[in-house]
Design a protein around this motif. Structure first.
Motif, PDB file in Angstrom:
ATOM      1  N   TYR A  88      46.691  26.506  40.502  1.00 22.66           N
ATOM      2  CA  TYR A  88      46.756  26.659  39.045  1.00 22.66           C
ATOM      3  C   TYR A  88      45.378  26.973  38.463  1.00 22.66           C
ATOM      4  O   TYR A  88      45.253  27.804  37.560  1.00 22.66           O
ATOM      5  N   LEU A  89      44.357  26.321  38.986  1.00 21.79           N
ATOM      6  CA  LEU A  89      42.991  26.608  38.535  1.00 21.79           C
ATOM      7  C   LEU A  89      42.625  28.049  38.866  1.00 21.79           C
ATOM      8  O   LEU A  89      42.093  28.777  38.026  1.00 21.79           O
ATOM      9  N   GLN A  90      42.919  28.472  40.089  1.00 22.16           N
ATOM     10  CA  GLN A  90      42.594  29.836  40.490  1.00 22.16           C
ATOM     11  C   GLN A  90      43.351  30.871  39.650  1.00 22.16           C
ATOM     12  O   GLN A  90      42.773  31.880  39.234  1.00 22.16           O
ATOM     13  N   LEU A  91      44.623  30.619  39.391  1.00 24.86           N
ATOM     14  CA  LEU A  91      45.409  31.553  38.586  1.00 24.86           C
ATOM     15  C   LEU A  91      44.914  31.589  37.135  1.00 24.86           C
ATOM     16  O   LEU A  91      44.843  32.665  36.526  1.00 24.86           O
ATOM     17  N   TYR A  92      44.573  30.435  36.594  1.00 24.89           N
ATOM     18  CA  TYR A  92      44.057  30.384  35.226  1.00 24.89           C
ATOM     19  C   TYR A  92      42.765  31.186  35.109  1.00 24.89           C
ATOM     20  O   TYR A  92      42.611  32.013  34.200  1.00 24.89           O
ATOM     21  N   ALA A  95      43.419  34.918  35.249  1.00 19.09           N
ATOM     22  CA  ALA A  95      43.946  35.441  33.995  1.00 19.09           C
ATOM     23  C   ALA A  95      42.823  35.650  32.979  1.00 19.09           C
ATOM     24  O   ALA A  95      42.711  36.711  32.363  1.00 19.09           O
ATOM     25  N   VAL A  96      41.982  34.651  32.822  1.00 12.97           N
ATOM     26  CA  VAL A  96      40.891  34.754  31.841  1.00 12.97           C
ATOM     27  C   VAL A  96      39.872  35.805  32.263  1.00 12.97           C
ATOM     28  O   VAL A  96      39.433  36.623  31.441  1.00 12.97           O
ATOM     29  N   TYR A  97      39.502  35.829  33.529  1.00 16.56           N
ATOM     30  CA  TYR A  97      38.524  36.807  34.006  1.00 16.56           C
ATOM     31  C   TYR A  97      39.034  38.238  33.826  1.00 16.56           C
ATOM     32  O   TYR A  97      38.301  39.120  33.383  1.00 16.56           O
ATOM     33  N   CYS A  98      40.294  38.464  34.184  1.00 20.65           N
ATOM     34  CA  CYS A  98      40.848  39.825  34.061  1.00 20.65           C
ATOM     35  C   CYS A  98      40.915  40.272  32.607  1.00 20.65           C
ATOM     36  O   CYS A  98      40.565  41.412  32.291  1.00 20.65           O
ATOM     37  N   LEU A  99      41.354  39.390  31.713  1.00 23.31           N
ATOM     38  CA  LEU A  99      41.396  39.759  30.294  1.00 23.31           C
ATOM     39  C   LEU A  99      39.992  39.973  29.731  1.00 23.31           C
ATOM     40  O   LEU A  99      39.782  40.843  28.887  1.00 23.31           O
ATOM     41  N   THR A 100      39.041  39.192  30.215  1.00 26.43           N
ATOM     42  CA  THR A 100      37.653  39.370  29.784  1.00 26.43           C
ATOM     43  C   THR A 100      37.150  40.756  30.159  1.00 26.43           C
ATOM     44  O   THR A 100      36.609  41.480  29.320  1.00 26.43           O
ATOM     45  N   LYS A 101      37.347  41.137  31.410  1.00 19.70           N
ATOM     46  CA  LYS A 101      36.860  42.449  31.851  1.00 19.70           C
ATOM     47  C   LYS A 101      37.607  43.584  31.157  1.00 19.70           C
ATOM     48  O   LYS A 101      36.993  44.585  30.782  1.00 19.70           O
ATOM     49  N   ALA A 102      38.907  43.438  30.960  1.00 17.78           N
ATOM     50  CA  ALA A 102      39.674  44.470  30.252  1.00 17.78           C
ATOM     51  C   ALA A 102      39.122  44.664  28.841  1.00 17.78           C
ATOM     52  O   ALA A 102      38.924  45.794  28.391  1.00 17.78           O
ATOM     53  N   ASN A 103      38.830  43.562  28.173  1.00 20.44           N
ATOM     54  CA  ASN A 103      38.263  43.626  26.828  1.00 20.44           C
ATOM     55  C   ASN A 103      36.908  44.319  26.829  1.00 20.44           C
ATOM     56  O   ASN A 103      36.625  45.156  25.971  1.00 20.44           O
ATOM     57  N   LEU A 104      36.083  43.984  27.797  1.00 20.18           N
ATOM     58  CA  LEU A 104      34.752  44.600  27.879  1.00 20.18           C
ATOM     59  C   LEU A 104      34.852  46.100  28.143  1.00 20.18           C
ATOM     60  O   LEU A 104      34.125  46.892  27.533  1.00 20.18           O
ATOM     61  N   ARG A 136      48.581  38.984  33.328  1.00 19.75           N
ATOM     62  CA  ARG A 136      49.967  38.620  33.000  1.00 19.75           C
ATOM     63  C   ARG A 136      50.664  38.016  34.226  1.00 19.75           C
ATOM     64  O   ARG A 136      51.380  37.028  34.112  1.00 19.75           O
ATOM     65  N   PHE A 137      50.439  38.598  35.403  1.00 20.21           N
ATOM     66  CA  PHE A 137      51.035  38.053  36.625  1.00 20.21           C
ATOM     67  C   PHE A 137      50.527  36.633  36.883  1.00 20.21           C
ATOM     68  O   PHE A 137      51.296  35.753  37.280  1.00 20.21           O
ATOM     69  N   ALA A 138      49.244  36.392  36.696  1.00 20.77           N
ATOM     70  CA  ALA A 138      48.684  35.058  36.919  1.00 20.77           C
ATOM     71  C   ALA A 138      49.312  34.045  35.960  1.00 20.77           C
ATOM     72  O   ALA A 138      49.672  32.934  36.361  1.00 20.77           O
ATOM     73  N   ILE A 139      49.474  34.431  34.712  1.00 15.81           N
ATOM     74  CA  ILE A 139      50.094  33.535  33.720  1.00 15.81           C
ATOM     75  C   ILE A 139      51.538  33.255  34.108  1.00 15.81           C
ATOM     76  O   ILE A 139      51.995  32.103  34.081  1.00 15.81           O
ATOM     77  N   ARG A 140      52.273  34.286  34.491  1.00 22.89           N
ATOM     78  CA  ARG A 140      53.673  34.110  34.887  1.00 22.89           C
ATOM     79  C   ARG A 140      53.791  33.244  36.143  1.00 22.89           C
ATOM     80  O   ARG A 140      54.738  32.467  36.275  1.00 22.89           O
TER      81      ARG A 140
END
Length: 153
Positions: A88-92, A95-104, A136-140
């Motif tokens: 769960y820690l790894q998936l969380y 999710a945050v890392y991927c959204l961070t990079k997408a935003n950047l 999204r996959f990590a969150i799901r």
């Protein structure tokens, strides 16, 4: 052809999260997502906070269920371990890392509006979509849901 060396990143810092979720070490995030010093810490902090807000909102009901079961922190939720860490820690974090990079990537596409810059931006569009999909996959996966959504018309 010219070569410009990327700037080195500033002093590492930590972004604190709400009590249930883990904090973010910016140096670890930079290493994991291959972000060099051209991304300032101020810009990275803004992107991390935005990504964490999105993920925390998506997982709010799940978090409340875990807390009502007596788990005060994500690391306390019973889960399989990989490399000594809760999945769960790894998936969380994924999710945050991927959204961070997408935003950047989306924000840096406005840096160069020349034809060369626009072509590079088009190429990065697929990367942004891939990063958002991975988040999204990590969150799901945390929610125990399938990666596929099917809707009958």
């Amino acid at each position: 052809m010219s070569f410009i060396a990327p700037a080195t990143s500033a002093v590492p810092s930590t972004i604190t999260n709400s009590p249930f979720w883990p904090d973010f070490n910016l140096a670890t995030l930079r290493d994991a997502m291959r972000l060099d010093g051209t991304v300032t810490n101020a810009r990275l902090e803004h992107a991390v906070i935005n990504a964490a807000l999105q993920v925390n909102i998506d997982l709010k009901l799940w978090r409340l269920a875990q807390q009502s079961s007596g788990h005060a922190h994500l690391e306390q939720v019973p889960a399989e371990q990989i490399n000594g860490q809760s999945i769960y820690l790894q998936l969380y974090l994924r999710a945050v890392y991927c959204l961070t990079k997408a935003n950047l990537i989306e924000r840096y596409s406005d840096f160069d509006s020349t034809a060369k810059g626009l072509k590079a931006g088009e190429e990065l569009h697929d990367s942004v979509n891939d990063l958002r999909r991975d988040a999204r996959f990590a969150i799901r996966d945390i929610l125990g849901e399938s990666h596929v959504t099917v809707e009958l018309i």
